[in-house]
Design a protein around this motif. Structure first.
Motif, PDB file in Angstrom:
ATOM      1  N   LEU A  60      12.421  -2.474 -21.433  1.00 22.85           N
ATOM      2  CA  LEU A  60      11.286  -3.391 -21.342  1.00 22.85           C
ATOM      3  C   LEU A  60      10.700  -3.556 -19.940  1.00 22.85           C
ATOM      4  O   LEU A  60       9.559  -3.984 -19.787  1.00 22.85           O
ATOM      5  CB  LEU A  60      11.702  -4.781 -21.848  1.00 22.85           C
ATOM      6  CG  LEU A  60      12.255  -4.858 -23.266  1.00 22.85           C
ATOM      7  CD1 LEU A  60      12.820  -6.242 -23.545  1.00 22.85           C
ATOM      8  CD2 LEU A  60      11.180  -4.505 -24.271  1.00 22.85           C
ATOM      9  N   GLY A  61      11.501  -3.267 -18.916  1.00 15.48           N
ATOM     10  CA  GLY A  61      11.082  -3.540 -17.548  1.00 15.48           C
ATOM     11  C   GLY A  61      10.026  -2.572 -17.031  1.00 15.48           C
ATOM     12  O   GLY A  61      10.005  -1.404 -17.401  1.00 15.48           O
ATOM     13  N   GLU A  62       9.155  -3.102 -16.189  1.00 16.92           N
ATOM     14  CA  GLU A  62       8.137  -2.292 -15.515  1.00 16.92           C
ATOM     15  C   GLU A  62       8.390  -2.364 -14.017  1.00 16.92           C
ATOM     16  O   GLU A  62       8.502  -3.459 -13.463  1.00 16.92           O
ATOM     17  CB  GLU A  62       6.736  -2.830 -15.815  1.00 16.92           C
ATOM     18  CG  GLU A  62       6.293  -2.645 -17.243  1.00 16.92           C
ATOM     19  CD  GLU A  62       6.064  -1.188 -17.612  1.00 16.92           C
ATOM     20  OE1 GLU A  62       5.615  -0.423 -16.731  1.00 16.92           O
ATOM     21  OE2 GLU A  62       6.340  -0.817 -18.759  1.00 16.92           O
ATOM     22  N   PRO A  63       8.471  -1.228 -13.333  1.00 22.58           N
ATOM     23  CA  PRO A  63       8.684  -1.272 -11.882  1.00 22.58           C
ATOM     24  C   PRO A  63       7.483  -1.885 -11.171  1.00 22.58           C
ATOM     25  O   PRO A  63       6.343  -1.672 -11.564  1.00 22.58           O
ATOM     26  CB  PRO A  63       8.869   0.189 -11.491  1.00 22.58           C
ATOM     27  CG  PRO A  63       8.546   1.002 -12.677  1.00 22.58           C
ATOM     28  CD  PRO A  63       8.402   0.120 -13.857  1.00 22.58           C
ATOM     29  N   ILE A  64       7.762  -2.672 -10.159  1.00 23.22           N
ATOM     30  CA  ILE A  64       6.735  -3.263  -9.307  1.00 23.22           C
ATOM     31  C   ILE A  64       6.870  -2.587  -7.947  1.00 23.22           C
ATOM     32  O   ILE A  64       7.963  -2.531  -7.380  1.00 23.22           O
ATOM     33  CB  ILE A  64       6.926  -4.787  -9.165  1.00 23.22           C
ATOM     34  CG1 ILE A  64       6.954  -5.456 -10.539  1.00 23.22           C
ATOM     35  CG2 ILE A  64       5.857  -5.383  -8.266  1.00 23.22           C
ATOM     36  CD1 ILE A  64       5.686  -5.319 -11.325  1.00 23.22           C
ATOM     37  N   GLU A  68       3.081  -3.962  -3.752  1.00 19.32           N
ATOM     38  CA  GLU A  68       2.644  -5.116  -4.541  1.00 19.32           C
ATOM     39  C   GLU A  68       3.465  -6.356  -4.190  1.00 19.32           C
ATOM     40  O   GLU A  68       2.922  -7.449  -4.041  1.00 19.32           O
ATOM     41  CB  GLU A  68       2.758  -4.803  -6.032  1.00 19.32           C
ATOM     42  CG  GLU A  68       2.194  -5.881  -6.916  1.00 19.32           C
ATOM     43  CD  GLU A  68       2.213  -5.522  -8.389  1.00 19.32           C
ATOM     44  OE1 GLU A  68       2.069  -6.446  -9.200  1.00 19.32           O
ATOM     45  OE2 GLU A  68       2.373  -4.332  -8.731  1.00 19.32           O
ATOM     46  N   VAL A  69       4.764  -6.187  -4.038  1.00 20.10           N
ATOM     47  CA  VAL A  69       5.624  -7.306  -3.641  1.00 20.10           C
ATOM     48  C   VAL A  69       5.225  -7.792  -2.254  1.00 20.10           C
ATOM     49  O   VAL A  69       5.113  -9.002  -2.007  1.00 20.10           O
ATOM     50  CB  VAL A  69       7.118  -6.911  -3.689  1.00 20.10           C
ATOM     51  CG1 VAL A  69       7.980  -7.977  -3.048  1.00 20.10           C
ATOM     52  CG2 VAL A  69       7.545  -6.657  -5.124  1.00 20.10           C
ATOM     53  N   MET A  70       4.977  -6.861  -1.349  1.00 22.29           N
ATOM     54  CA  MET A  70       4.561  -7.235   0.008  1.00 22.29           C
ATOM     55  C   MET A  70       3.260  -8.026  -0.033  1.00 22.29           C
ATOM     56  O   MET A  70       3.120  -9.044   0.659  1.00 22.29           O
ATOM     57  CB  MET A  70       4.412  -5.988   0.875  1.00 22.29           C
ATOM     58  CG  MET A  70       5.739  -5.340   1.221  1.00 22.29           C
ATOM     59  SD  MET A  70       5.577  -3.680   1.932  1.00 22.29           S
ATOM     60  CE  MET A  70       4.583  -3.985   3.364  1.00 22.29           C
TER      61      MET A  70
END
Length: 104
Positions: A60-64, A68-70
């Motif tokens: 289910l997970g999507e990498p970020i 984007e986190v920065m």
């Protein structure tokens, strides 16, 4: 751009690399976004924090992306991101507490 080498998990990593390497590191994607609400049916109370299993992350997970986190945390460099991650893993740094609300 990074040049990737696909590694066989049953064979020592170093033996799979070109001869001029004397060490190796594997970097896993550290940021995964689970679908909104995936954890609600698992909670015993609304304040309980649920972590996904490896199977749920893979399914289910999507990498970020790091960038984007920065951007969400207003971090200007990978060095700042590194320090923020150190804070989250127990290395004290009041300056980088701003990342904490974005990591769940």
């Amino acid at each position: 751009m990074l040049d990737y080498i696909w590694i066989d998990g049953d064979v020592p990593i170093l033996s799979q690399l070109p001869n001029n390497f004397n060490s190796a590191a594997i970097l896993f994607h550290p940021f995964i976004q689970m679908p909104f609400g995936w954890d609600k049916s698992k909670r015993e109370n609304p304040y309980q924090h649920i972590y996904p299993s490896d199977e749920e992350i893979l399914k289910l997970g999507e990498p970020i992306s790091w960038k984007e986190v920065m951007a969400k945390c207003n971090l200007k460099s990978y060095k700042e991101l590194f320090k923020a991650l150190q804070h989250l893993t127990g290395v004290p740094s009041d300056e980088y507490k701003k990342l904490a609300p974005y990591v769940k």
